[in-house]
Design a protein around this motif. Structure first.
Motif, PDB file in Angstrom:
ATOM      1  N   ASN A 240       0.848  -1.206   0.000  1.00 28.89           N
ATOM      2  CA  ASN A 240       0.000   0.000   0.000  1.00 28.89           C
ATOM      3  C   ASN A 240       0.872   1.240   0.000  1.00 28.89           C
ATOM      4  OD1 ASN A 240      -1.943  -1.578   2.533  1.00 28.89           O
ATOM      5  ND2 ASN A 240      -2.518  -1.394   0.390  1.00 28.89           N
ATOM      6  N   PHE A 241       1.899   1.221   0.846  1.00 26.95           N
ATOM      7  CA  PHE A 241       2.692   2.443   1.000  1.00 26.95           C
ATOM      8  C   PHE A 241       3.507   2.764  -0.245  1.00 26.95           C
ATOM      9  CE2 PHE A 241       1.838   1.758   5.589  1.00 26.95           C
ATOM     10  CZ  PHE A 241       1.110   2.926   5.749  1.00 26.95           C
ATOM     11  N   ARG A 242       3.770   1.766  -1.065  1.00 26.37           N
ATOM     12  CA  ARG A 242       4.468   2.086  -2.308  1.00 26.37           C
ATOM     13  C   ARG A 242       3.616   3.080  -3.105  1.00 26.37           C
ATOM     14  NH1 ARG A 242       6.104  -0.775  -7.972  1.00 26.37           N
ATOM     15  NH2 ARG A 242       7.833   0.638  -8.337  1.00 26.37           N
ATOM     16  N   THR A 243       2.302   2.840  -3.162  1.00 22.90           N
ATOM     17  CA  THR A 243       1.420   3.762  -3.876  1.00 22.90           C
ATOM     18  C   THR A 243       1.456   5.151  -3.243  1.00 22.90           C
ATOM     19  OG1 THR A 243      -0.042   1.965  -4.533  1.00 22.90           O
ATOM     20  CG2 THR A 243      -0.979   4.183  -4.553  1.00 22.90           C
ATOM     21  N   PHE A 244       1.340   5.209  -1.923  1.00 23.62           N
ATOM     22  CA  PHE A 244       1.250   6.523  -1.279  1.00 23.62           C
ATOM     23  C   PHE A 244       2.546   7.325  -1.425  1.00 23.62           C
ATOM     24  CE2 PHE A 244      -2.172   4.118   0.789  1.00 23.62           C
ATOM     25  CZ  PHE A 244      -3.220   4.965   0.469  1.00 23.62           C
ATOM     26  N   VAL A 245       3.702   6.673  -1.356  1.00 18.72           N
ATOM     27  CA  VAL A 245       4.936   7.459  -1.484  1.00 18.72           C
ATOM     28  C   VAL A 245       5.147   7.926  -2.932  1.00 18.72           C
ATOM     29  CG1 VAL A 245       6.096   6.490   0.545  1.00 18.72           C
ATOM     30  CG2 VAL A 245       6.540   5.486  -1.683  1.00 18.72           C
ATOM     31  N   HIS A 246       4.658   7.160  -3.907  1.00 22.98           N
ATOM     32  CA  HIS A 246       4.787   7.640  -5.298  1.00 22.98           C
ATOM     33  C   HIS A 246       3.819   8.791  -5.581  1.00 22.98           C
ATOM     34  CE1 HIS A 246       7.851   5.242  -7.353  1.00 22.98           C
ATOM     35  NE2 HIS A 246       7.550   4.301  -6.477  1.00 22.98           N
ATOM     36  N   VAL A 247       2.639   8.734  -4.996  1.00 22.93           N
ATOM     37  CA  VAL A 247       1.707   9.864  -5.151  1.00 22.93           C
ATOM     38  C   VAL A 247       2.306  11.099  -4.475  1.00 22.93           C
ATOM     39  CG1 VAL A 247      -0.580  10.747  -4.505  1.00 22.93           C
ATOM     40  CG2 VAL A 247      -0.350   8.426  -5.439  1.00 22.93           C
TER      41      VAL A 247
END
Ligand SMILES: [Zn+2]
Length: 492
Positions: A41-48
């Motif tokens: 999940n956090f991969r998505t949030f850090v890229h956003v």
């Protein structure tokens, strides 16, 4: 520089620009707060977060909305299992998620609406769809979206829906079927379930309608950019498009960004395979949030990342190299004048960094540009060829880098303390977490005080005391480095 970003909807790389010429409106699907977030999940949030930081660096403000889904199938199930209301169940996970996000160096979204606080907007949207013949009520009082009424259904995920059975229904929020079905927008309450009394009846919203209603409420009927993990493309985002566009007759989002999920040690992350990690699991093993963020960002968002512990160790030392480098450049002293070659290399690094990110957020190339500069500058410094006028352009490139990557400082102390308290409470303290605990017992000010005492002890030739302080700090994971400009320290 204008960001060129892959658009899942058009399957082309296109310029991302604000429709109003002022600010990019960004809706990013937020967490369903029923458990701790995992690193996928956090991969998505850090890229956003990286996307937003880059746009802002380029002078484009971002109106960033992220929803908090605080009612859904899983929340209702888990809360019931614990015998508590959903309002008592979710705050703990919401706080944990936001703490994790902060520890990972993410900016807080501008608006974070809760699903349970926007029920009237969801009801109104379903009523609008009913008027247009796209919503229907079933015997039990639930409301479904009629996908055969939407000729464009499937356009985001490019699913072939020709074999679709008219009227087949699915009432769960998450499903993986290729042949999609009419999906629930409003679910009639089952006995004992949390529900709202509305014009649609006694019930609660489905997950998809939450995002449609909140995105349009806070950002208008057409967004510049909608983002999320690749797992959300179908059915969630497809359903968001169907609901929103059928109601307004306008495009819902001009641009769609999907971040690929990651593998852990070469395999799909799963609890039963023992390779499922929350951020807290990794902090308890002694890894720093900065190293985790850097690893999550180092592979561009459209490529699969294989998250490994070797990679994490490499990422940790890469961050360390940047910190040491910045300190070295800042402290000097450097001879007067300018090394013209290094000055050119600094400008090139800054330009290459920006160009790489503008090219569909190529984080791997952006990172490489900065590490090339680190190598050139270190070599020059080793040979006495780094000069005063070189300092500013080098620091400028580093600043550009860290405004976006945001890894040179750590933000995880507070959450590491919480994770430790939790592990202690659960009897799950390991050797690594014991080291982490010892290190956290000392504040930065405590460490500075001990270092000053050690320096004093050395001056008065009390070497036994000086060594004792050094060893004591080392045992707590604090490493000292004596240099001619004084003592530097870092947490292991
Ligand atoms: Zn969503």
């Amino acid at each position: 520089m204008t960001l060129q970003l892959f658009n899942t909807l058009s399957t082309q790389v296109e310029a991302l620009t604000p429709a109003d010429g002022k600010a990019v409106t960004l809706y990013a699907c937020g967490p369903t707060v029923y458990d701790y977030g995992h690193i996928g999940n956090f991969r998505t949030f850090v890229h956003v977060d990286l996307l937003r930081r880059f746009l802002e660096q380029q002078g484009v403000p971002v109106k960033h909305v992220m929803n908090i889904t605080d009612v859904d199938d899983k929340i209702i199930r888990n809360a019931a299992a614990q015998g508590v209301s959903i309002a008592d169940y979710t705050p703990r996970y919401e706080k944990a998620f936001l703490d994790d996000l902060r520890a990972l160096g993410c900016l807080s979204p501008v608006i974070m609406p809760h699903a349970t606080e926007n029920i009237p907007e969801m009801v109104a949207l379903i009523q609008k769809l009913e008027q247009r013949g796209l919503a229907y009520r079933t015997e039990d009082g639930s409301w479904y979206f009629r996908i055969n009424g939407d000729p464009e259904y499937g356009k985001l995920s490019k699913k072939d829906l020709s074999g679709n059975t008219a009227g087949a229904r699915v009432d769960v929020d998450e499903y993986e079927k290729d042949s999609a079905s009419d999906f629930a927008m409003w679910k009639a309450a089952k006995p004992g379930e949390h529900a709202w009394d509305t014009a649609l009846g006694h019930g609660r919203p489905g997950w998809h309608i939450e995002c449609s209603a909140m995105a349009m409420k806070f950002l208008g009927e057409t967004l510049d950019l909608h983002a999320g993990g690749e797992d959300l493309m179908f059915p969630h985002h497809e359903n968001e498009i169907a609901q929103s566009e059928s109601a307004t007759g306008k495009p819902f989002a001009r641009h769609w960004m999907h971040v690929r999920f990651l593998l852990v040690e070469g395999r799909k992350m799963s609890k039963s395979d023992g390779n499922f990690f929350t951020l807290r699991d990794l902090l308890l093993r002694g890894y720093k949030a900065s190293a985790i963020r850097f690893l999550l960002l180092s592979v561009p968002y459209r490529h699969q990342l294989n998250f490994t512990f070797d990679g994490l160790a490499e990422s940790h030392s890469a961050v360390d190299r940047l910190r040491t480098f910045r300190q070295r450049i800042e402290h000097g002293p450097w001879p007067a004048g300018e090394n013209a070659e290094l000055a050119a290399q600094s400008r090139e690094a800054a330009n290459a960094f920006t160009a790489a990110l503008a090219n569909d957020l190529n984080t791997a190339e952006a990172r490489a540009a900065i590490f090339d500069l680190v190598r050139h500058a270190n070599t020059a410094a080793d040979h006495g060829k780094l000069q005063q006028a070189n300092v500013q352009p080098i620091l400028h490139a580093l600043t550009l880098f860290d405004q976006v990557f945001n890894v040179i400082e750590d933000h995880d102390t507070e959450i590491a303390r919480e994770a430790l308290a939790w592990a202690e409470h659960e009897g799950k303290l390991t050797k690594e977490s014991a080291n982490l605990q010892a290190s956290l017992e000392l504040s930065d000010a405590d460490i500075d005080k001990l270092i000053a005492e050690r320096t004093q002890a050395k001056k008065s030739r009390n070497f036994a005391r000086a060594d004792a302080i050094r060893n004591d700090l080392a045992a707590k994971g604090i490493l000292l480095e004596d240099s001619k400009d004084g003592v530097r320290w870092k947490r292991k």
